[in-house]
Design an enzyme around this catalytic site. Structure first.
Site, PDB file in Angstrom:
ATOM      1  N   ARG A   1      -5.108   6.402  -7.691  1.00 20.83           N
ATOM      2  CA  ARG A   1      -4.911   7.850  -7.615  1.00 20.83           C
ATOM      3  C   ARG A   1      -4.836   8.454  -9.013  1.00 20.83           C
ATOM      4  NH1 ARG A   1       0.156   7.954  -3.594  1.00 20.83           N
ATOM      5  NH2 ARG A   1       0.036  10.212  -3.993  1.00 20.83           N
TER       6      ARG A   1
ATOM      7  N   LEU B   1       0.863  -1.175   0.000  1.00 18.71           N
ATOM      8  CA  LEU B   1       0.000   0.000   0.000  1.00 18.71           C
ATOM      9  C   LEU B   1       0.900   1.225   0.000  1.00 18.71           C
ATOM     10  CD1 LEU B   1      -2.689  -0.838   2.749  1.00 18.71           C
ATOM     11  CD2 LEU B   1      -2.982  -0.975   0.276  1.00 18.71           C
ATOM     12  N   ASP B   2       0.460   2.315  -0.626  1.00 19.12           N
ATOM     13  CA  ASP B   2       1.209   3.564  -0.558  1.00 19.12           C
ATOM     14  C   ASP B   2       1.321   4.018   0.890  1.00 19.12           C
ATOM     15  OD1 ASP B   2       1.279   3.543  -3.313  1.00 19.12           O
ATOM     16  OD2 ASP B   2      -0.319   5.024  -3.557  1.00 19.12           O
ATOM     17  N   ARG B   3       2.339   4.822   1.170  1.00 17.81           N
ATOM     18  CA  ARG B   3       2.549   5.334   2.520  1.00 17.81           C
ATOM     19  C   ARG B   3       1.282   5.996   3.071  1.00 17.81           C
ATOM     20  NH1 ARG B   3       7.047   7.984   5.236  1.00 17.81           N
ATOM     21  NH2 ARG B   3       8.312   7.684   3.354  1.00 17.81           N
TER      22      ARG B   3
END
Length: 329
Positions: free
Chosen positions: A245, A139-141
């Site tokens: 995103r 997962l992205d930060r």
């Protein structure tokens, strides 16, 4: 481990940088020492010289020179505070895996300037053989929510295959600027990493462009707040970097709080909104090794809960399973 080793890259390490691979499997080898070994040609990947930034591929063979030095090996000491931190994040646990509710702002893996991350924290939860749990997806930060971690190499192999075969069912919640048109559908385009004025980003490119990879996501509008905001349920089909995103920005309704891809000029947020990326890995369903299936949901992070309340979105009224965009699209 007194002599040279040859170790095969496993599925859960596929795509990992060589320096991070060493940090996981040979933590006694510091970064400076690893650089020296690489400069001297002592570390090879498939018999070829490598760099610290080399991305490993499942099935490749890494040559490891003798690295054990009794003066440099330090046994890892479990940090009781970090154990409590991780235990508070557990949504589900069995003999094979954990499902964590990863907090917003916590990186999954280390990188330049990143010292605290899930991959490092997991060393505090060794299995019975003393091995650290293994990440099987990312997962992205700034994306919160369901993160699957395998407890053993055998479990990592199974769940790595599950994710590669797209057998895992992943549902995300997001708050976006504007209302998607149409209200539900599929976003399909080609993406590639490119250097921009804001650093390296994923951009939409034509089919056949250098580095182009296909990406696909389903989306469905769950609720709206006037025409300025929408609560969107998302299901990624592929798993590209920053995919959701980029897709929502491409649709003209970028995710609020996105520092990279929010592309509406002179946009004014509503009062009372939380700060940060409003993207949450709400739910994951996947088959276990014993043939059973689990379906786990993660509660919203504080900043998204604040925004839901400010915009009048009632998360408790909607069950994730009845708002699956794959069924709607």
């Amino acid at each position: 481990m007194s002599g040279v080793q040859h170790r095969e890259v496993t599925a859960d390490d596929d795509g990992m940088r060589l320096d991070r691979w060493f940090a996981r499997h040979f933590p006694q080898v510091g970064f400076a020492r690893l650089q020296k070994l690489i400069r001297n040609g002592e570390v090879k990947v498939d018999k070829a010289k490598a760099q610290t930034s080399t991305r490993l591929v499942e099935g490749q063979i890494v040559r490891i020179p003798p690295v054990d030095d009794p003066d440099t090996v330090r046994p890892f000491k479990v940090n009781a505070e970090e154990v409590r931190f991780l235990e508070d994040l557990i949504l589900y646990e069995d003999d094979d895996l954990y499902v964590f509710n990863k907090p917003h702002g916590l990186a999954v893996q280390g990188g330049s300037g990143t010292t605290r991350h899930m991959d490092g924290l997991l060393k505090n939860l060794p299995n019975k053989a003393g091995e650290s749990p293994r990440l099987v997806h990312r997962l992205d930060r700034d994306t919160s929510g369901c993160l699957v971690v395998a407890k053993t190499a055998a479990a990592a192999k199974h769940f790595g295959s599950v994710f590669r075969s797209r057998s895992a069912r992943k549902i995300y919640w997001a708050i976006v600027a504007g209302n998607p048109t149409p209200r539900q559908g599929e976003i399909s385009c080609f993406l590639a990493k490119q250097q921009t004025t804001d650093g390296e980003q994923m951009v939409v490119v034509r089919n056949g462009a250098p580095g182009a990879v296909h990406s696909s996501s389903y989306y469905s509008t769950t609720d709206t707040a006037s025409r300025r905001f929408a609560w969107v349920t998302l299901k990624p089909v592929t798993g590209r970097t920053h995919q959701l995103r980029v897709h929502m920005a491409q649709l003209g309704t970028p995710i609020i709080g996105d520092p990279r891809y929010f592309n509406i000029e002179n946009w004014m947020p509503a009062p009372g909104l939380g700060e940060g990326l409003h993207l949450h890995a709400r739910r994951i369903a996947l088959p276990l090794r014993n043939g059973k299936k689990i379906d786990i949901s993660a509660p919203l992070p504080p900043h998204m809960r604040q925004s839901f309340e400010a915009l009048g979105f009632e998360a408790d009224r909607y069950d994730a399973q009845s708002n699956d965009p794959e069924d709607a699209a």
